[in-house]
Write a protein that holds these residues in place. Structure first.
Motif, PDB file in Angstrom:
ATOM      1  N   ILE A 103     -11.024 -24.319 -14.191  1.00 21.66           N
ATOM      2  CA  ILE A 103      -9.651 -24.409 -14.168  1.00 21.66           C
ATOM      3  C   ILE A 103      -9.273 -24.936 -15.623  1.00 21.66           C
ATOM      4  O   ILE A 103      -8.217 -24.579 -16.361  1.00 21.66           O
ATOM      5  CB  ILE A 103      -9.044 -25.477 -13.131  1.00 21.66           C
ATOM      6  CG1 ILE A 103      -9.169 -24.863 -11.632  1.00 21.66           C
ATOM      7  CG2 ILE A 103      -7.854 -25.925 -13.613  1.00 21.66           C
ATOM      8  CD1 ILE A 103      -8.644 -25.686 -10.557  1.00 21.66           C
ATOM      9  N   ASP A 104     -10.246 -25.787 -16.163  1.00 19.93           N
ATOM     10  CA  ASP A 104     -10.071 -26.365 -17.444  1.00 19.93           C
ATOM     11  C   ASP A 104      -9.914 -25.270 -18.522  1.00 19.93           C
ATOM     12  O   ASP A 104      -9.216 -25.096 -19.534  1.00 19.93           O
ATOM     13  CB  ASP A 104     -11.258 -27.376 -17.613  1.00 19.93           C
ATOM     14  CG  ASP A 104     -11.408 -27.673 -19.217  1.00 19.93           C
ATOM     15  OD1 ASP A 104     -10.263 -27.803 -19.838  1.00 19.93           O
ATOM     16  OD2 ASP A 104     -12.258 -28.512 -19.644  1.00 19.93           O
ATOM     17  N   VAL A 105     -10.926 -24.386 -18.493  1.00 19.13           N
ATOM     18  CA  VAL A 105     -11.182 -23.225 -19.406  1.00 19.13           C
ATOM     19  C   VAL A 105      -9.889 -22.286 -19.303  1.00 19.13           C
ATOM     20  O   VAL A 105      -9.316 -21.691 -20.429  1.00 19.13           O
ATOM     21  CB  VAL A 105     -12.427 -22.633 -19.274  1.00 19.13           C
ATOM     22  CG1 VAL A 105     -12.416 -21.149 -19.955  1.00 19.13           C
ATOM     23  CG2 VAL A 105     -13.850 -23.438 -19.542  1.00 19.13           C
ATOM     24  N   ALA A 106      -9.532 -22.015 -17.997  1.00 22.69           N
ATOM     25  CA  ALA A 106      -8.302 -21.076 -18.024  1.00 22.69           C
ATOM     26  C   ALA A 106      -7.268 -21.799 -18.448  1.00 22.69           C
ATOM     27  O   ALA A 106      -6.523 -21.021 -19.194  1.00 22.69           O
ATOM     28  CB  ALA A 106      -8.200 -20.913 -16.608  1.00 22.69           C
ATOM     29  N   ALA A 107      -6.980 -23.037 -18.141  1.00 26.44           N
ATOM     30  CA  ALA A 107      -5.585 -23.754 -18.805  1.00 26.44           C
ATOM     31  C   ALA A 107      -5.775 -23.722 -20.255  1.00 26.44           C
ATOM     32  O   ALA A 107      -4.709 -23.440 -21.101  1.00 26.44           O
ATOM     33  CB  ALA A 107      -5.801 -25.109 -18.358  1.00 26.44           C
ATOM     34  N   ARG A 108      -6.828 -23.955 -20.957  1.00 27.60           N
ATOM     35  CA  ARG A 108      -7.173 -23.939 -22.471  1.00 27.60           C
ATOM     36  C   ARG A 108      -6.996 -22.473 -22.964  1.00 27.60           C
ATOM     37  O   ARG A 108      -5.999 -22.358 -23.985  1.00 27.60           O
ATOM     38  CB  ARG A 108      -8.308 -24.467 -22.757  1.00 27.60           C
ATOM     39  CG  ARG A 108      -8.563 -25.861 -22.665  1.00 27.60           C
ATOM     40  CD  ARG A 108      -9.995 -26.406 -23.193  1.00 27.60           C
ATOM     41  NE  ARG A 108     -10.132 -27.677 -22.605  1.00 27.60           N
ATOM     42  CZ  ARG A 108     -10.303 -28.967 -23.688  1.00 27.60           C
ATOM     43  NH1 ARG A 108      -9.671 -28.644 -24.886  1.00 27.60           N
ATOM     44  NH2 ARG A 108     -10.428 -30.052 -23.032  1.00 27.60           N
ATOM     45  N   LYS A 124     -15.985 -44.239 -21.842  1.00 26.49           N
ATOM     46  CA  LYS A 124     -16.100 -42.806 -22.209  1.00 26.49           C
ATOM     47  C   LYS A 124     -15.427 -41.937 -20.948  1.00 26.49           C
ATOM     48  O   LYS A 124     -14.966 -41.062 -21.309  1.00 26.49           O
ATOM     49  CB  LYS A 124     -17.259 -42.386 -22.463  1.00 26.49           C
ATOM     50  CG  LYS A 124     -17.993 -42.715 -24.117  1.00 26.49           C
ATOM     51  CD  LYS A 124     -19.362 -42.231 -24.240  1.00 26.49           C
ATOM     52  CE  LYS A 124     -19.573 -42.080 -25.586  1.00 26.49           C
ATOM     53  NZ  LYS A 124     -20.763 -41.169 -25.949  1.00 26.49           N
ATOM     54  N   ARG A 125     -15.790 -42.280 -19.978  1.00 24.53           N
ATOM     55  CA  ARG A 125     -15.337 -41.514 -18.870  1.00 24.53           C
ATOM     56  C   ARG A 125     -13.731 -41.661 -18.524  1.00 24.53           C
ATOM     57  O   ARG A 125     -12.934 -40.575 -18.700  1.00 24.53           O
ATOM     58  CB  ARG A 125     -15.892 -42.273 -17.518  1.00 24.53           C
ATOM     59  CG  ARG A 125     -17.118 -41.750 -17.204  1.00 24.53           C
ATOM     60  CD  ARG A 125     -17.707 -42.078 -15.575  1.00 24.53           C
ATOM     61  NE  ARG A 125     -18.986 -42.310 -15.614  1.00 24.53           N
ATOM     62  CZ  ARG A 125     -19.477 -43.234 -15.239  1.00 24.53           C
ATOM     63  NH1 ARG A 125     -18.934 -44.409 -14.922  1.00 24.53           N
ATOM     64  NH2 ARG A 125     -20.972 -43.576 -15.489  1.00 24.53           N
ATOM     65  N   ILE A 126     -12.949 -42.789 -18.790  1.00 24.40           N
ATOM     66  CA  ILE A 126     -11.750 -42.899 -19.076  1.00 24.40           C
ATOM     67  C   ILE A 126     -11.036 -42.050 -20.262  1.00 24.40           C
ATOM     68  O   ILE A 126     -10.058 -41.452 -19.915  1.00 24.40           O
ATOM     69  CB  ILE A 126     -11.233 -44.364 -19.137  1.00 24.40           C
ATOM     70  CG1 ILE A 126     -11.674 -45.210 -17.764  1.00 24.40           C
ATOM     71  CG2 ILE A 126      -9.701 -44.343 -19.102  1.00 24.40           C
ATOM     72  CD1 ILE A 126     -11.756 -46.330 -17.871  1.00 24.40           C
ATOM     73  N   SER A 127     -11.689 -42.227 -21.318  1.00 25.28           N
ATOM     74  CA  SER A 127     -11.142 -41.505 -22.557  1.00 25.28           C
ATOM     75  C   SER A 127     -11.419 -39.943 -22.234  1.00 25.28           C
ATOM     76  O   SER A 127     -10.452 -39.347 -22.740  1.00 25.28           O
ATOM     77  CB  SER A 127     -11.623 -42.174 -23.895  1.00 25.28           C
ATOM     78  OG  SER A 127     -13.066 -41.687 -23.768  1.00 25.28           O
ATOM     79  N   ASN A 128     -12.319 -39.450 -21.676  1.00 24.50           N
ATOM     80  CA  ASN A 128     -12.591 -37.983 -21.320  1.00 24.50           C
ATOM     81  C   ASN A 128     -11.312 -37.572 -20.787  1.00 24.50           C
ATOM     82  O   ASN A 128     -10.974 -36.479 -20.810  1.00 24.50           O
ATOM     83  CB  ASN A 128     -13.919 -37.835 -20.847  1.00 24.50           C
ATOM     84  CG  ASN A 128     -14.324 -36.384 -20.771  1.00 24.50           C
ATOM     85  OD1 ASN A 128     -13.998 -35.481 -21.405  1.00 24.50           O
ATOM     86  ND2 ASN A 128     -15.159 -36.016 -19.693  1.00 24.50           N
ATOM     87  N   ARG A 129     -11.176 -38.346 -19.454  1.00 24.97           N
ATOM     88  CA  ARG A 129      -9.860 -37.851 -18.590  1.00 24.97           C
ATOM     89  C   ARG A 129      -8.674 -37.880 -19.466  1.00 24.97           C
ATOM     90  O   ARG A 129      -7.891 -36.706 -19.207  1.00 24.97           O
ATOM     91  CB  ARG A 129      -9.653 -38.629 -17.396  1.00 24.97           C
ATOM     92  CG  ARG A 129     -10.752 -38.567 -16.293  1.00 24.97           C
ATOM     93  CD  ARG A 129     -10.406 -37.208 -15.525  1.00 24.97           C
ATOM     94  NE  ARG A 129     -11.400 -35.982 -15.905  1.00 24.97           N
ATOM     95  CZ  ARG A 129     -11.096 -34.945 -15.785  1.00 24.97           C
ATOM     96  NH1 ARG A 129     -10.147 -34.479 -15.316  1.00 24.97           N
ATOM     97  NH2 ARG A 129     -12.156 -34.000 -16.266  1.00 24.97           N
ATOM     98  N   PHE A 153      -8.691 -34.939 -21.829  1.00 24.98           N
ATOM     99  CA  PHE A 153      -8.344 -33.550 -21.162  1.00 24.98           C
ATOM    100  C   PHE A 153      -6.851 -33.487 -20.831  1.00 24.98           C
ATOM    101  O   PHE A 153      -6.013 -32.375 -21.150  1.00 24.98           O
ATOM    102  CB  PHE A 153      -9.457 -33.601 -19.877  1.00 24.98           C
ATOM    103  CG  PHE A 153      -8.750 -32.409 -18.920  1.00 24.98           C
ATOM    104  CD1 PHE A 153      -9.044 -31.320 -19.192  1.00 24.98           C
ATOM    105  CD2 PHE A 153      -8.057 -32.578 -17.891  1.00 24.98           C
ATOM    106  CE1 PHE A 153      -9.059 -30.134 -18.335  1.00 24.98           C
ATOM    107  CE2 PHE A 153      -7.825 -31.478 -16.917  1.00 24.98           C
ATOM    108  CZ  PHE A 153      -8.131 -30.138 -17.247  1.00 24.98           C
ATOM    109  N   TYR A 154      -6.288 -34.284 -20.216  1.00 18.91           N
ATOM    110  CA  TYR A 154      -4.657 -34.352 -19.706  1.00 18.91           C
ATOM    111  C   TYR A 154      -3.901 -34.226 -20.926  1.00 18.91           C
ATOM    112  O   TYR A 154      -2.805 -33.529 -21.104  1.00 18.91           O
ATOM    113  CB  TYR A 154      -4.353 -35.277 -18.912  1.00 18.91           C
ATOM    114  CG  TYR A 154      -5.130 -35.025 -17.316  1.00 18.91           C
ATOM    115  CD1 TYR A 154      -4.722 -33.683 -16.622  1.00 18.91           C
ATOM    116  CD2 TYR A 154      -5.936 -35.904 -16.937  1.00 18.91           C
ATOM    117  CE1 TYR A 154      -5.334 -33.789 -15.624  1.00 18.91           C
ATOM    118  CE2 TYR A 154      -6.667 -35.581 -15.726  1.00 18.91           C
ATOM    119  CZ  TYR A 154      -6.258 -34.542 -14.967  1.00 18.91           C
ATOM    120  OH  TYR A 154      -6.823 -34.196 -13.895  1.00 18.91           O
TER     121      TYR A 154
END
Length: 196
Positions: free
Chosen positions: A9-14, A164-169, A172-173
């Motif tokens: 889904i990430d790749v498709a959205a990008r 890092k986990r929080i900043s990664n989310r 992404f959004y």
């Protein structure tokens, strides 16, 4: 299975966001080409902002840098899901360099923080007046770009694993929102080139 579906889904959205951005940038090429032919006035600070010769060049080149930097995301997806052997460290560095340079060019284009007219974008957004009522998207786009850059920087150079986990989310959004707002901004710039 959920991780693979989420990354798909990430790749498709990008891919969708990048395809729309590329289409709009190619559509905006005549305007960019005419900006290349104009002689800029290097003495005026306003020349560096959007709509003016140098500012339009910065935005166009910066947008392409951000798009090209997404090669890293696709390589990461292919390595994870198709077991392709590629060293990602160099691609991550290229990704960071392109994003930092593109970010700087686009922020200069937006006039941030000097002469930044749309610092409070929500008073300039009125969905009931049609496309022209979305002119405040310009300011919102600059703030989301700052958020995406900061979260990406923390994700890359932060030392705290939870941060890092929080900043990664957030990264992404904010990137997905950034694609949508950039598409609207470019569409508005092509449709209403004189609206400032």
């Amino acid at each position: 299975m959920a991780i693979k579906q989420e990354s798909l889904i990430d790749v498709a959205a990008r891919i969708l966001g990048i395809a729309i951005l590329i289409t709009l940038l190619v559509y905006a090429y005549p305007r960019f080409y005419s900006a290349l032919l104009e002689a800029p006035n290097y003495l005026l600070i306003d020349e560096f902002k959007g709509g003016n010769t140098i500012g339009f060049r910065y935005a166009y080149v910066g947008a392409w840098m951000l798009i090209i930097s997404q090669v890293y995301v696709f390589l990461k997806y292919f390595i994870r899901n198709f077991r392709i052997r590629i060293k990602l460290a160099k691609w991550l560095n290229i990704h960071c360099i392109l994003n930092t340079t593109g970010f700087a060019l686009i922020i200069i284009h937006s006039g941030f923080p000097y002469s930044f007219r749309y610092w409070e974008p929500f008073t300039r957004i009125n969905v009931f007046t049609g496309l022209e009522g979305l002119i405040g998207i310009r300011g919102l786009l600059a703030w989301v770009l700052l958020l995406a850059f900061t979260s990406g920087f923390l994700n890359r150079y932060g030392s705290n694993l939870k941060l890092k986990r929080i900043s990664n989310r957030i990264h992404f959004y904010s990137i997905l929102i950034l694609y949508a707002l950039a598409c609207i901004h470019i569409l508005l710039s092509i449709t209403f080139p004189e609206t400032r």
